[in-house]
Design a protein around this motif. Structure first.
Motif, PDB file in Angstrom:
ATOM      1  N   GLY A   1       0.805  -1.208   0.000  1.00 47.25           N
ATOM      2  CA  GLY A   1       0.000   0.000   0.000  1.00 47.25           C
ATOM      3  C   GLY A   1       0.843   1.264   0.000  1.00 47.25           C
ATOM      4  N   VAL A   2       0.146   2.385   0.004  1.00 47.58           N
ATOM      5  CA  VAL A   2       0.814   3.683   0.002  1.00 47.58           C
ATOM      6  C   VAL A   2       0.665   4.294   1.389  1.00 47.58           C
ATOM      7  N   LEU A   3       1.758   4.791   1.950  1.00 45.91           N
ATOM      8  CA  LEU A   3       1.714   5.468   3.241  1.00 45.91           C
ATOM      9  C   LEU A   3       2.105   6.930   3.032  1.00 45.91           C
ATOM     10  N   VAL A   4       1.185   7.845   3.364  1.00 42.55           N
ATOM     11  CA  VAL A   4       1.469   9.274   3.231  1.00 42.55           C
ATOM     12  C   VAL A   4       1.663   9.847   4.628  1.00 42.55           C
ATOM     13  N   THR A   5       2.819  10.440   4.883  1.00 42.93           N
ATOM     14  CA  THR A   5       3.065  11.053   6.183  1.00 42.93           C
ATOM     15  C   THR A   5       3.099  12.569   6.018  1.00 42.93           C
ATOM     16  N   THR A   6       2.711  13.291   7.060  1.00 41.56           N
ATOM     17  CA  THR A   6       2.295  14.675   6.853  1.00 41.56           C
ATOM     18  C   THR A   6       3.044  15.725   7.663  1.00 41.56           C
TER      19      THR A   6
ATOM     20  N   VAL B   1       5.447   8.068   1.109  1.00 43.10           N
ATOM     21  CA  VAL B   1       5.369   9.409   0.526  1.00 43.10           C
ATOM     22  C   VAL B   1       5.321  10.441   1.658  1.00 43.10           C
ATOM     23  N   ALA B   2       6.275  11.368   1.643  1.00 42.15           N
ATOM     24  CA  ALA B   2       6.317  12.405   2.681  1.00 42.15           C
ATOM     25  C   ALA B   2       5.752  13.696   2.125  1.00 42.15           C
ATOM     26  N   GLN B   3       4.865  14.308   2.884  1.00 42.49           N
ATOM     27  CA  GLN B   3       4.352  15.630   2.505  1.00 42.49           C
ATOM     28  C   GLN B   3       5.054  16.702   3.319  1.00 42.49           C
TER      29      GLN B   3
ATOM     30  N   ARG C   1      15.659   7.614   2.077  1.00 43.16           N
ATOM     31  CA  ARG C   1      15.063   6.280   2.113  1.00 43.16           C
ATOM     32  C   ARG C   1      13.593   6.301   1.699  1.00 43.16           C
ATOM     33  N   LEU C   2      13.001   7.484   1.582  1.00 48.90           N
ATOM     34  CA  LEU C   2      11.582   7.579   1.209  1.00 48.90           C
ATOM     35  C   LEU C   2      11.421   7.377  -0.295  1.00 48.90           C
ATOM     36  N   ASP C   3      10.215   6.974  -0.700  1.00 44.66           N
ATOM     37  CA  ASP C   3       9.961   6.824  -2.126  1.00 44.66           C
ATOM     38  C   ASP C   3       9.733   8.177  -2.786  1.00 44.66           C
ATOM     39  N   ALA C   4       9.079   9.089  -2.057  1.00 45.73           N
ATOM     40  CA  ALA C   4       8.808  10.397  -2.652  1.00 45.73           C
ATOM     41  C   ALA C   4       8.676  11.461  -1.571  1.00 45.73           C
ATOM     42  N   VAL C   5       9.102  12.670  -1.912  1.00 46.77           N
ATOM     43  CA  VAL C   5       8.868  13.842  -1.073  1.00 46.77           C
ATOM     44  C   VAL C   5       8.049  14.829  -1.916  1.00 46.77           C
ATOM     45  N   VAL C   6       6.912  15.279  -1.380  1.00 46.98           N
ATOM     46  CA  VAL C   6       6.027  16.164  -2.137  1.00 46.98           C
ATOM     47  C   VAL C   6       5.935  17.510  -1.424  1.00 46.98           C
ATOM     48  N   THR C   7       6.275  18.570  -2.142  1.00 49.79           N
ATOM     49  CA  THR C   7       6.208  19.914  -1.570  1.00 49.79           C
ATOM     50  C   THR C   7       5.046  20.681  -2.195  1.00 49.79           C
ATOM     51  N   LEU C   8       4.788  21.865  -1.650  1.00 53.59           N
ATOM     52  CA  LEU C   8       3.662  22.676  -2.139  1.00 53.59           C
ATOM     53  C   LEU C   8       4.070  23.606  -3.271  1.00 53.59           C
ATOM     54  N   THR C   9       5.354  23.972  -3.319  1.00 51.75           N
ATOM     55  CA  THR C   9       5.780  24.955  -4.321  1.00 51.75           C
ATOM     56  C   THR C   9       7.023  24.459  -5.066  1.00 51.75           C
ATOM     57  N   LEU C  10       7.174  24.939  -6.276  1.00 50.97           N
ATOM     58  CA  LEU C  10       8.346  24.598  -7.080  1.00 50.97           C
ATOM     59  C   LEU C  10       9.613  25.103  -6.403  1.00 50.97           C
ATOM     60  N   ALA C  11       9.510  26.292  -5.766  1.00 56.01           N
ATOM     61  CA  ALA C  11      10.672  26.863  -5.085  1.00 56.01           C
ATOM     62  C   ALA C  11      11.174  25.919  -4.006  1.00 56.01           C
TER      63      ALA C  11
END
Lengths: 414, 136
Positions: A110-115, A134-136, A158-168
């Motif tokens: 499954g997918v785990l999103v941490t916030t 997936v880290a937010q 070690r995370l699969d993805a890091v997702v940010t709010l802005t391109l900067a």
């Protein structure tokens, strides 16, 4: 798809909480969604949660102490797993440490999103490889203390993805995560689904909204509006929100003789209705995490004027097309830009309709699609990875990123 | 329909004077003076010249006349556009959409000698003056 959102407290009130719950609700149509709250501060969550979303609490601290003496003791022990530089370090404790670590280890697939950083770090350390992690980032990298940034640089690879709010902010993370396999991407917050009446652009009201704190720069806005009110005395500025700067701002309004033109309206639960009365919206912040309020105003078809401050406005507003951007903290430029909108109704209509279209990018359906695409891509990458690892194991190879042996946290909880 | 009153557009407490600009609503525009009635001693009334031009109402006075007539430590003065036979008309702000006027529409105080005078919005959305004297 099985999607789990891990959040510190799904029962509180705040920007991150609202965003994460909105997201879980949207994903629940079509996916198996679980919302895991580390803490529980009240019986019923403040924001409505879709009935299809299952809610689970890890460290419920309610119940009599005498019945849970060991838990009560653990709850008083400072956390050993969360870095002290985390803003919410003091909220965590050894009980939550053990509960979170055990929960993360128990997962499979499954997918785990941490916030938030604390949870992102724990997911990186304890969630097994079979889980897409997936880290937010709901703030930005620069807003974290150096000690926390160091932890991020150590564990986030070690995370699969890091997702940010802005391109900067993505660019800042790229500098830290460069050369690792972690996927780095930007997905902005979505608009909360709501009925939004188009604004009355023929009116004579300029709207601003936010907590009355120094960060929001309302002092700069009031100074700028003194110039506007001088030239256009039939216009007024309404600032919605409350906060500890209220008395100071009121004195500033009095000193500049703006009491007939600038009003501190207080907090409101119906900001949508107030936006609809406006003819323009101004964001005067010294800095922003993202600038959600700007998108909300644009969704009403309000032409906006904003400081081009870090982070967000520059990515939300296209200068001259759907709003006006001015150099940060420049009061005279801000006054000139507001003056332009006030004096020119056709311009307000042109920018306002473009703003409405631009805000559609942030509709929940659109943002949901971006998350789905990311999750699908990561799941595919993971199954490829697991297959390879499986082969390795058959050949007597080792598992990638083997986890450390169970820590004391495990044994403590029994 | 709001009762007859003078709807405030602007209040200007500055330079030792208080000026009130508005529009007469719900009655023939005939008010030619602005009356300040002491809330506790209703027979104490101060009259100031005002102009009416069409429906526009414009009245002002020196804060000195109010501070001079204030006898207690804290006096409240209610504002009325003065019309024969209709003494209870008020100056207020009733025709816009903001509810909590007392908190949202605030004005600075001016000092004269040992007195401070400040216009304020009442809970009934009218305008009154509060005049305080330092008792030291």
């Amino acid at each position: 798809m099985k999607i789990r959102y891990l959040i510190m407290n799904a029962f509180g009130v705040g920007g991150t909480i609202r965003t994460v719950i909105n997201q879980a609700n949207a994903m629940a149509a079509g996916h198996d969604v679980e919302l895991i709250s580390v803490f529980r501060t009240r019986r019923i969550p403040a924001f409505p949660i879709d009935p299809r979303v299952r809610v689970r609490v890890l460290a419920d601290r309610r119940g009599p102490r005498w019945r849970h003496p060991f838990r009560a003791w653990l709850l008083r022990q400072p956390s050993r797993l969360i870095p002290q530089a985390e803003v919410r370090y003091a909220t965590f404790n050894r009980y939550s440490d053990a509960r979170i670590a055990n929960y993360l280890r128990s997962l499979h697939g499954g997918v785990l999103v941490t916030t938030r950083p604390a949870l992102n770090l724990l997911a990186a350390r304890f969630a097994p490889d079979s889980v897409v992690r997936v880290a937010q980032e709901h703030m930005h990298l620069d807003s974290h203390k150096p000690a926390l940034a160091a932890e991020i640089a150590r564990w986030y690879p070690r995370l699969d993805a890091v997702v940010t709010l802005t391109l900067a902010d993505t660019a800042r993370y790229a500098a830290v995560l460069d050369g690792t396999g972690t996927v780095l991407t930007t997905i902005p917050n979505a608009l909360t689904p709501a009925e939004r009446r188009p604004a009355d652009l023929a009116g004579r009201i300029v709207v601003a909204a936010g907590r009355l704190t120094r960060q929001k720069g309302f002092d700069l806005l009031i100074e700028a509006f003194a110039v506007v009110a001088d030239a256009h005395p039939d216009w007024q500025l309404r600032i919605y929100g409350d906060g500890r700067e209220r008395a100071r701002l009121e004195r500033l309004i009095h000193r500049l003789h703006l009491y007939n033109h600038v009003f501190l309206m207080g907090g409101t639960t119906a900001l949508e209705e107030e936006f609809a009365k406006g003819a323009a919206f101004v964001l005067s912040s010294r800095y922003e995490g993202f600038g959600m309020v700007l998108i909300e105003a644009m969704a009403h078809g309000l032409p906006v004027v904003s400081f081009d401050c870090p982070h967000g406005p520059g990515e939300i507003v296209t200068h001259g097309t759907d709003g006006l951007l001015v150099p940060p903290r420049d009061v005279s430029e801000l006054a000139a830009a507001i003056g332009r909108l006030v004096a020119d109704e056709p311009l307000r209509h042109r920018l306002g309709s473009a703003a409405r279209i631009a805000a559609a990018r942030y509709e929940m359906g659109e943002i949901r699609l971006q998350w789905e695409r990311l999750f699908t891509r990561l799941e595919a990458a993971r199954s490829g990875r697991n297959e390879r690892n499986g082969r390795n194991e058959r050949n007597g190879g080792h598992r990638r990123c083997g986890r450390a042996s169970p820590s004391s946290a495990d044994r403590l909880i029994g | 329909m709001e009762p007859a009153h003078a709807e405030i557009e602007h209040v200007w407490p500055r330079d030792g004077r208080i000026r009130i600009v508005g529009a007469v609503v719900g009655m023939p525009p005939a008010a030619a003076t602005l009356a300040l009635r002491n809330r506790d001693r209703s027979r104490t009334v101060l009259r100031c010249p005002a102009t009416v031009n069409g429906r526009r109402f414009d009245g002002s006075f020196d804060i000195e006349i109010v501070t001079a007539a204030t006898t207690s430590a804290r006096d409240v003065w209610d504002l009325h556009p003065d019309l024969p036979g209709q003494a209870e008309l008020r100056v207020g702000r009733h025709l816009d959409d903001t509810a909590d006027k007392k908190r949202i529409m605030t004005f600075p105080a001016q000092s004269h000698g040992f007195s401070r005078i400040r216009p304020y919005s009442t809970v009934k959305r009218n305008l009154s003056l509060i005049c305080e004297r330092a008792t030291t």
